[in-house]
Design an enzyme around this catalytic site. Structure first.
Site, PDB file in Angstrom:
ATOM      1  N   GLN A  36      -9.750  13.783 -19.208  1.00  0.00           N
ATOM      2  CA  GLN A  36      -9.255  15.164 -19.289  1.00  0.00           C
ATOM      3  C   GLN A  36      -9.033  15.752 -17.901  1.00  0.00           C
ATOM      4  OE1 GLN A  36     -12.600  16.770 -21.459  1.00  0.00           O
ATOM      5  NE2 GLN A  36     -13.994  15.661 -20.119  1.00  0.00           N
ATOM      6  N   GLU A 111     -22.995  12.036 -22.660  1.00  0.00           N
ATOM      7  CA  GLU A 111     -21.747  12.669 -22.202  1.00  0.00           C
ATOM      8  C   GLU A 111     -20.710  11.570 -21.963  1.00  0.00           C
ATOM      9  OE1 GLU A 111     -20.301  15.857 -21.366  1.00  0.00           O
ATOM     10  OE2 GLU A 111     -18.645  14.490 -20.867  1.00  0.00           O
ATOM     11  N   ASP A 162     -22.742  19.882 -28.082  1.00  0.00           N
ATOM     12  CA  ASP A 162     -22.204  20.871 -27.141  1.00  0.00           C
ATOM     13  C   ASP A 162     -20.848  20.360 -26.664  1.00  0.00           C
ATOM     14  OD1 ASP A 162     -21.639  22.717 -25.250  1.00  0.00           O
ATOM     15  OD2 ASP A 162     -23.227  22.128 -23.867  1.00  0.00           O
TER      16      ASP A 162
HETATM   17  N1  SPD Z   1     -13.434  26.780 -26.380  1.00  0.00           N
HETATM   18  C1  SPD Z   1     -14.544  26.366 -25.618  1.00  0.00           C
HETATM   19  C2  SPD Z   1     -15.639  25.738 -26.362  1.00  0.00           C
HETATM   20  C3  SPD Z   1     -16.571  25.127 -25.392  1.00  0.00           C
HETATM   21  C4  SPD Z   1     -17.897  24.888 -25.888  1.00  0.00           C
HETATM   22  N2  SPD Z   1     -18.680  24.069 -25.014  1.00  0.00           N
HETATM   23  C5  SPD Z   1     -18.892  24.580 -23.734  1.00  0.00           C
HETATM   24  C6  SPD Z   1     -19.740  23.688 -22.889  1.00  0.00           C
HETATM   25  C7  SPD Z   1     -20.814  24.434 -22.230  1.00  0.00           C
HETATM   26  N3  SPD Z   1     -21.945  23.627 -21.991  1.00  0.00           N
END
Ligand code: SPD
Length: 286
Positions: A36, A111, A162
Site C-alpha cells: 500500500q 501485521e 485493528d
Molecule cells: N477508515 C479508517 C479505519 C482505520 C482503522 N484502523 C486504524 C489503525 C489505527 N491503529
C-alpha cells in the site's frame, strides 16, 4: 500527492463519496510499500499522522479516541485475558492499550506490512510507546487471514482486529471464512472485537459487519464513538462473543486499574456508547 509536495504546507484530504476529510500540514514521507501507499504527515491540529492508501489511520493527538474504544471493552469484559491476538495495528497503539492490563501474559501482534511498523516506530514513536520493548509483545510479520487459519482451537482469550477499510490488504479481514477461524480459535468466555467502520459514511459495510458477527459468534453489539479525523467523524467498533454479551460488563478490578490513564474510555462512557445506537441502525439490524 506528488513528490514536489513533500515538506510544503498543504491540505491533506481523504476523499470519500464526494466529501473531503482533511488537515493542513506537511508531508514527511510518501512511499509505496509492497502492500500500500504509506504517508506520514505533520499537522497543526493533531501532530504527526499516518495515512494508508490515502485514508486516515491515526494521529498522535487523536489516536486514543480509536485505540481505547477498541481495546478496553474487550479486555475488561473477557473471562481471561492472558493470551491476546491483535491482527493489523502496525502503529502499535492497540498493543500499547492492551499491555496496560497487567494480567495479559502474551500478545501476538500480526501485521502484514513490515514497512508500516518501521515507519510508525520512526515517525510516530509515542503511539506504540513502551509496547515495542515490552517482553510480552511478539511481533509477527504475517498475513492475519493465514495466521488464524493455522492456530489451534482455544488459542486466544481476546482477538482484536485493528484493520484499515475493507479493500486492499484488509479485505479478507471482513469475510466469513476469516471470522469463523477467529471463533474457532477463541477460548470459552473470550471476546472478539473489530473496527466496524462509520455508521454514516460506510453504512452498508457497518451493517453487514454487525450482521455477520452475530451469525458467526451468536452475540455481537456495536459501540459508537467519535474519531474526528475519520470520514464523518462518527465511528464504530463491534464486540462479539459465543456465550453472551459479557463485553458490555467491565470487570471492576480491571476497569479501576486502567481508568486513570484513559482519555476517552471509562465504564460510564462504555455503557453510553453501547446504548447510543441510532434509530435507523436499530431498525436495519432487526
Ligand atoms: N477508515 C479508517 C479505519 C482505520 C482503522 N484502523 C486504524 C489503525 C489505527 N491503529
Amino acid at each position: 500527492m506528488q513528490g514536489s509536495q513533500i515538506h510544503k504546507e498543504i491540505w491533506i484530504d481523504e476523499c470519500h463519496k464526494g466529501v473531503r476529510y482533511g488537515m493542513k500540514g506537511r508531508i514527511l514521507l510518501n512511499e509505496e510499500s509492497e502492500f500500500q501507499r504509506i504517508t506520514i504527515i505533520e499537522s497543526h491540529r493533531y501532530g504527526k499522522g499516518l495515512l494508508l492508501d490515502g485514508c486516515w489511520m491515526t494521529a498522535e493527538q487523536q489516536e486514543k479516541h480509536y485505540h481505547e474504544c477498541l481495546v478496553h471493552p474487550a479486555l475488561c469484559g473477557a473471562k481471561a485475558i492472558q493470551r491476546v491476538l491483535v491482527i493489523g495495528g502496525g502503529d502499535g497503539g492497540t498493543a500499547r492499550e492492551c499491555l496496560m492490563h497487567k494480567e495479559l501474559a502474551t500478545l501476538d501482534l500480526v501485521e502484514i506490512d513490515p514497512k508500516v511498523v518501521e515507519v510508525c516506530k520512526k515517525y510516530l514513536p509515542s503511539i506504540g510507546g513502551s509496547a515495542w520493548e515490552d517482553p510480552r509483545l511478539k511481533l509477527h510479520i504475517s498475513d492475519g487471514v493465514s495466521w488464524v487459519s493455522k492456530c489451534k482451537v482455544n488459542s486466544y482469550d481476546v482477538i482484536l482486529v485493528d484493520s484499515s477499510d475493507p479493500s486492499g490488504p484488509a479485505e479478507g479481514l471482513f469475510n466469513e471464512t476469516f471470522l469463523r477461524n477467529c471463533r474457532r480459535i477463541l477460548n470459552t468466555g473470550g471476546v472478539f472485537a473489530m473496527q466496524s467502520e462509520s455508521p454514516e459514511s460506510f453504512l452498508q459495510i457497518h451493517l453487514d459487519t454487525v450482521k455477520l458477527l452475530r451469525k458467526v459468534f451468536n452475540y455481537a453489539d456495536p459501540l459508537y464513538g467519535s474519531v474526528p479525523m475519520y470520514p464523518s467523524g462518527w465511528w464504530s467498533w463491534t464486540f462479539a462473543a459465543m456465550e453472551g454479551h459479557h463485553y458490555q460488563n467491565p470487570l471492576k478490578k480491571r476497569a479501576d486499574a486502567i481508568s486513570p490513564q484513559c482519555k476517552i474510555w471509562s465504564e460510564k462512557w462504555q455503557k453510553g456508547a453501547f446504548e447510543a445506537m441510532p434509530a435507523f441502525i436499530e431498525r436495519a439490524l432487526v
